[in-house]
Design a protein around this motif. Structure first.
Motif, PDB file in Angstrom:
ATOM      1  N   LEU A 136       5.799  13.856   5.523  1.00 27.64           N
ATOM      2  CA  LEU A 136       6.255  13.665   6.908  1.00 27.64           C
ATOM      3  C   LEU A 136       7.510  12.799   6.959  1.00 27.64           C
ATOM      4  O   LEU A 136       8.458  13.087   7.696  1.00 27.64           O
ATOM      5  CB  LEU A 136       5.152  13.030   7.752  1.00 27.64           C
ATOM      6  N   LEU A 137       7.527  11.739   6.165  1.00 30.36           N
ATOM      7  CA  LEU A 137       8.687  10.864   6.119  1.00 30.36           C
ATOM      8  C   LEU A 137       9.914  11.609   5.600  1.00 30.36           C
ATOM      9  O   LEU A 137      11.019  11.469   6.149  1.00 30.36           O
ATOM     10  CB  LEU A 137       8.383   9.647   5.235  1.00 30.36           C
ATOM     11  N   ASP A 138       9.736  12.434   4.579  1.00 30.64           N
ATOM     12  CA  ASP A 138      10.852  13.232   4.056  1.00 30.64           C
ATOM     13  C   ASP A 138      11.365  14.226   5.098  1.00 30.64           C
ATOM     14  O   ASP A 138      12.571  14.420   5.250  1.00 30.64           O
ATOM     15  CB  ASP A 138      10.428  13.976   2.791  1.00 30.64           C
ATOM     16  N   GLN A 139      10.441  14.846   5.838  1.00 28.31           N
ATOM     17  CA  GLN A 139      10.844  15.783   6.882  1.00 28.31           C
ATOM     18  C   GLN A 139      11.617  15.072   7.990  1.00 28.31           C
ATOM     19  O   GLN A 139      12.626  15.590   8.476  1.00 28.31           O
ATOM     20  CB  GLN A 139       9.626  16.490   7.476  1.00 28.31           C
ATOM     21  N   LEU A 140      11.148  13.882   8.376  1.00 31.37           N
ATOM     22  CA  LEU A 140      11.857  13.116   9.405  1.00 31.37           C
ATOM     23  C   LEU A 140      13.258  12.742   8.931  1.00 31.37           C
ATOM     24  O   LEU A 140      14.223  12.802   9.694  1.00 31.37           O
ATOM     25  CB  LEU A 140      11.072  11.857   9.769  1.00 31.37           C
ATOM     26  N   GLU A 141      13.371  12.351   7.670  1.00 23.69           N
ATOM     27  CA  GLU A 141      14.675  11.988   7.120  1.00 23.69           C
ATOM     28  C   GLU A 141      15.612  13.196   7.107  1.00 23.69           C
ATOM     29  O   GLU A 141      16.780  13.090   7.485  1.00 23.69           O
ATOM     30  CB  GLU A 141      14.495  11.436   5.709  1.00 23.69           C
ATOM     31  N   GLN A 142      15.108  14.354   6.687  1.00 22.88           N
ATOM     32  CA  GLN A 142      15.930  15.566   6.683  1.00 22.88           C
ATOM     33  C   GLN A 142      16.354  15.942   8.099  1.00 22.88           C
ATOM     34  O   GLN A 142      17.483  16.354   8.331  1.00 22.88           O
ATOM     35  CB  GLN A 142      15.169  16.723   6.036  1.00 22.88           C
ATOM     36  N   GLN A 143      15.441  15.805   9.049  1.00 24.21           N
ATOM     37  CA  GLN A 143      15.761  16.123  10.436  1.00 24.21           C
ATOM     38  C   GLN A 143      16.819  15.171  10.978  1.00 24.21           C
ATOM     39  O   GLN A 143      17.723  15.578  11.699  1.00 24.21           O
ATOM     40  CB  GLN A 143      14.504  16.067  11.293  1.00 24.21           C
ATOM     41  N   LEU A 144      16.719  13.902  10.627  1.00 24.85           N
ATOM     42  CA  LEU A 144      17.721  12.927  11.051  1.00 24.85           C
ATOM     43  C   LEU A 144      19.086  13.286  10.481  1.00 24.85           C
ATOM     44  O   LEU A 144      20.088  13.240  11.190  1.00 24.85           O
ATOM     45  CB  LEU A 144      17.324  11.508  10.633  1.00 24.85           C
ATOM     46  N   HIS A 145      19.133  13.651   9.208  1.00 29.11           N
ATOM     47  CA  HIS A 145      20.406  14.044   8.594  1.00 29.11           C
ATOM     48  C   HIS A 145      20.980  15.291   9.275  1.00 29.11           C
ATOM     49  O   HIS A 145      22.189  15.399   9.445  1.00 29.11           O
ATOM     50  CB  HIS A 145      20.233  14.303   7.100  1.00 29.11           C
ATOM     51  N   ALA A 146      20.118  16.210   9.672  1.00 32.37           N
ATOM     52  CA  ALA A 146      20.582  17.425  10.327  1.00 32.37           C
ATOM     53  C   ALA A 146      21.047  17.152  11.752  1.00 32.37           C
ATOM     54  O   ALA A 146      22.063  17.695  12.195  1.00 32.37           O
ATOM     55  CB  ALA A 146      19.477  18.476  10.337  1.00 32.37           C
ATOM     56  N   ASP A 147      20.313  16.308  12.480  1.00 31.73           N
ATOM     57  CA  ASP A 147      20.638  16.037  13.880  1.00 31.73           C
ATOM     58  C   ASP A 147      21.842  15.130  14.042  1.00 31.73           C
ATOM     59  O   ASP A 147      22.706  15.379  14.882  1.00 31.73           O
ATOM     60  CB  ASP A 147      19.441  15.405  14.604  1.00 31.73           C
ATOM     61  N   ASP A 148      21.888  14.060  13.271  1.00 27.70           N
ATOM     62  CA  ASP A 148      22.955  13.072  13.441  1.00 27.70           C
ATOM     63  C   ASP A 148      23.363  12.527  12.074  1.00 27.70           C
ATOM     64  O   ASP A 148      22.946  11.436  11.671  1.00 27.70           O
ATOM     65  CB  ASP A 148      22.478  11.941  14.357  1.00 27.70           C
ATOM     66  N   MET A 195       0.851  -1.173   0.000  1.00 28.69           N
ATOM     67  CA  MET A 195       0.000   0.000   0.000  1.00 28.69           C
ATOM     68  C   MET A 195       0.895   1.234   0.000  1.00 28.69           C
ATOM     69  O   MET A 195       1.722   1.420   0.903  1.00 28.69           O
ATOM     70  CB  MET A 195      -0.889  -0.032   1.240  1.00 28.69           C
ATOM     71  N   PRO A 196       0.758   2.095  -0.988  1.00 26.34           N
ATOM     72  CA  PRO A 196       1.615   3.275  -1.062  1.00 26.34           C
ATOM     73  C   PRO A 196       1.239   4.307   0.002  1.00 26.34           C
ATOM     74  O   PRO A 196       0.114   4.341   0.498  1.00 26.34           O
ATOM     75  CB  PRO A 196       1.360   3.814  -2.467  1.00 26.34           C
ATOM     76  N   LEU A 197       2.220   5.141   0.323  1.00 26.76           N
ATOM     77  CA  LEU A 197       1.993   6.202   1.299  1.00 26.76           C
ATOM     78  C   LEU A 197       1.226   7.343   0.662  1.00 26.76           C
ATOM     79  O   LEU A 197       1.379   7.636  -0.526  1.00 26.76           O
ATOM     80  CB  LEU A 197       3.327   6.725   1.821  1.00 26.76           C
ATOM     81  N   SER A 198       0.417   8.018   1.468  1.00 19.10           N
ATOM     82  CA  SER A 198      -0.278   9.201   0.966  1.00 19.10           C
ATOM     83  C   SER A 198       0.736  10.344   0.836  1.00 19.10           C
ATOM     84  O   SER A 198       1.859  10.251   1.325  1.00 19.10           O
ATOM     85  CB  SER A 198      -1.403   9.602   1.923  1.00 19.10           C
ATOM     86  N   GLU A 199       0.338  11.405   0.176  1.00 16.60           N
ATOM     87  CA  GLU A 199       1.245  12.544  -0.004  1.00 16.60           C
ATOM     88  C   GLU A 199       1.658  13.135   1.342  1.00 16.60           C
ATOM     89  O   GLU A 199       2.815  13.496   1.547  1.00 16.60           O
ATOM     90  CB  GLU A 199       0.567  13.614  -0.869  1.00 16.60           C
ATOM     91  N   HIS A 200       0.701  13.218   2.248  1.00 19.98           N
ATOM     92  CA  HIS A 200       0.986  13.772   3.579  1.00 19.98           C
ATOM     93  C   HIS A 200       1.996  12.892   4.320  1.00 19.98           C
ATOM     94  O   HIS A 200       2.954  13.390   4.910  1.00 19.98           O
ATOM     95  CB  HIS A 200      -0.309  13.892   4.381  1.00 19.98           C
ATOM     96  N   GLU A 201       1.780  11.580   4.277  1.00 18.28           N
ATOM     97  CA  GLU A 201       2.712  10.660   4.942  1.00 18.28           C
ATOM     98  C   GLU A 201       4.101  10.719   4.304  1.00 18.28           C
ATOM     99  O   GLU A 201       5.119  10.675   4.995  1.00 18.28           O
ATOM    100  CB  GLU A 201       2.172   9.230   4.874  1.00 18.28           C
ATOM    101  N   GLN A 202       4.148  10.840   2.972  1.00 12.99           N
ATOM    102  CA  GLN A 202       5.437  10.929   2.278  1.00 12.99           C
ATOM    103  C   GLN A 202       6.170  12.210   2.679  1.00 12.99           C
ATOM    104  O   GLN A 202       7.378  12.189   2.910  1.00 12.99           O
ATOM    105  CB  GLN A 202       5.218  10.883   0.760  1.00 12.99           C
TER     106      GLN A 202
END
Length: 126
Positions: free
Chosen positions: A10-22, A1-8
């Protein structure tokens, strides 16, 4: 089941935050996802392990200690071969391996203390 645009998003934001934090942890996780167990490795390793068990049993039944030890080593090598992961990246994996971050002047504990202080300062600002 593909992710909705909103979930995608959010996932991109979490990934960017992870790259920025650690960034070190994030790059480690990226390189670990490119590695997988190979079916060939599992089959060959299992066959080696079975051969090692047979040599071990022959060594035990004939009371030849050296043969038993050799069988145990072959068995261990087979298990290691079966569970070892290979990189699927080829060129990409070797180019990442060549790049290394400069060693820090402090030690392991110093880095942990610095990271702890940074987190505490981040909490105090909020």
């Amino acid at each position: 089941m593909p992710l909705s645009e909103h979930e995608q998003r959010l996932l991109d934001q979490l990934e960017q935050q992870l790259h920025a934090d650690d960034p070190k942890f994030a790059s480690h996780m990226e390189s670990a996802s490119g590695r997988s167990l190979s079916t060939r490795h599992i089959v060959v390793g299992s066959l080696i392990a079975v051969a090692g068990i047979l040599v071990l049993l022959i060594g035990i039944s004939n009371q030849i200690i050296a043969l038993g030890v050799l069988g145990f080593i072959v068995m261990g090598a087979g298990v290691y071969w079966a569970t070892s992961r290979r990189s699927g990246g080829g060129k990409d994996a070797s180019s990442k391996a060549g790049k290394s971050s400069p060693p820090s002047k402090g030690g392991f504990m110093s880095n942990l203390e610095n990271r702890w202080d940074e987190r505490r300062q981040g909490e105090d600002r909020q």
